[in-house]
Design a protein around this motif. Sequence first.
Motif, PDB file in Angstrom:
ATOM      1  N   UNK A  46       0.849  -1.184   0.000  1.00 57.94           N
ATOM      2  CA  UNK A  46       0.000   0.000   0.000  1.00 57.94           C
ATOM      3  C   UNK A  46       0.886   1.236   0.000  1.00 57.94           C
ATOM      4  N   UNK A  47       0.287   2.361  -0.332  1.00 55.49           N
ATOM      5  CA  UNK A  47       0.957   3.660  -0.270  1.00 55.49           C
ATOM      6  C   UNK A  47       0.123   4.536   0.657  1.00 55.49           C
ATOM      7  N   UNK A  48       0.755   5.119   1.648  1.00 53.54           N
ATOM      8  CA  UNK A  48       0.017   5.948   2.608  1.00 53.54           C
ATOM      9  C   UNK A  48      -0.340   7.313   2.019  1.00 53.54           C
ATOM     10  N   UNK A  49       0.492   7.838   1.123  1.00 56.19           N
ATOM     11  CA  UNK A  49       0.280   9.172   0.566  1.00 56.19           C
ATOM     12  C   UNK A  49      -0.166   9.161  -0.896  1.00 56.19           C
ATOM     13  N   UNK A  81      -6.864   4.419  -4.395  1.00 61.99           N
ATOM     14  CA  UNK A  81      -6.671   5.541  -3.482  1.00 61.99           C
ATOM     15  C   UNK A  81      -5.514   5.294  -2.508  1.00 61.99           C
ATOM     16  N   UNK A  82      -4.937   6.368  -2.010  1.00 63.22           N
ATOM     17  CA  UNK A  82      -3.923   6.265  -0.958  1.00 63.22           C
ATOM     18  C   UNK A  82      -4.507   5.475   0.212  1.00 63.22           C
ATOM     19  N   UNK A  83      -3.713   4.592   0.783  1.00 61.99           N
ATOM     20  CA  UNK A  83      -4.150   3.783   1.917  1.00 61.99           C
ATOM     21  C   UNK A  83      -4.813   2.470   1.541  1.00 61.99           C
ATOM     22  N   UNK A 102       1.189   8.166 -10.477  1.00 63.29           N
ATOM     23  CA  UNK A 102       1.151   8.248  -9.010  1.00 63.29           C
ATOM     24  C   UNK A 102       1.286   9.702  -8.583  1.00 63.29           C
ATOM     25  N   UNK A 103       0.435  10.113  -7.620  1.00 63.97           N
ATOM     26  CA  UNK A 103       0.512  11.464  -7.092  1.00 63.97           C
ATOM     27  C   UNK A 103       0.211  11.452  -5.591  1.00 63.97           C
ATOM     28  N   UNK A 104       1.122  11.958  -4.739  1.00 61.78           N
ATOM     29  CA  UNK A 104       2.482  12.329  -5.101  1.00 61.78           C
ATOM     30  C   UNK A 104       3.274  11.086  -5.506  1.00 61.78           C
ATOM     31  N   UNK A 109       7.261   5.626  -0.003  1.00 59.03           N
ATOM     32  CA  UNK A 109       5.848   5.493   0.366  1.00 59.03           C
ATOM     33  C   UNK A 109       5.283   4.146  -0.075  1.00 59.03           C
ATOM     34  N   UNK A 110       6.038   3.087   0.153  1.00 56.65           N
ATOM     35  CA  UNK A 110       5.584   1.731  -0.202  1.00 56.65           C
ATOM     36  C   UNK A 110       5.743   0.858   1.036  1.00 56.65           C
TER      37      UNK A 110
END
Length: 121
Positions: A46-49, A81-83, A102-104, A109-110
């Motif tokens: 997942x990516x938090x941001x 979505x993020x998260x 990807x943004x940001x 962030x992995x």
Amino acid sequence: MKPVEAASENFYSWGEVCSGWRLLDLTHFQVRQESMPPASAEEPHMHRQAHQFFYVLDGQMTVRTPDGAVCMGPGQGLHVPAGQPHWVRNDGASDLIFVLSSSPGTSGDRYPVDPASWAAG
């Protein structure tokens, strides 16, 4: 300004057998073209941001989340979505080629996740 394309100077490999090309690499926005051979998969994460958008150019993409699986073909896209934990696979018989935005950006962030409790799919 000049056009960008998948070429040797922006190539990277990932996983054991997958390829990618950095088409745009900014801190706040990244665009990649990636290729996955049949039966390959990325690690669940997942990516938090970062929000991500996957757009299939060729082949079949399976995106698994805790809610189940989404299958897509050429001309189809999906926002993650993020998260949101996710896991991209190529369950098809040919190479999967897609664009990933990807943004940001995803640098730093992995985060790995365990899909053991996810819905079947």
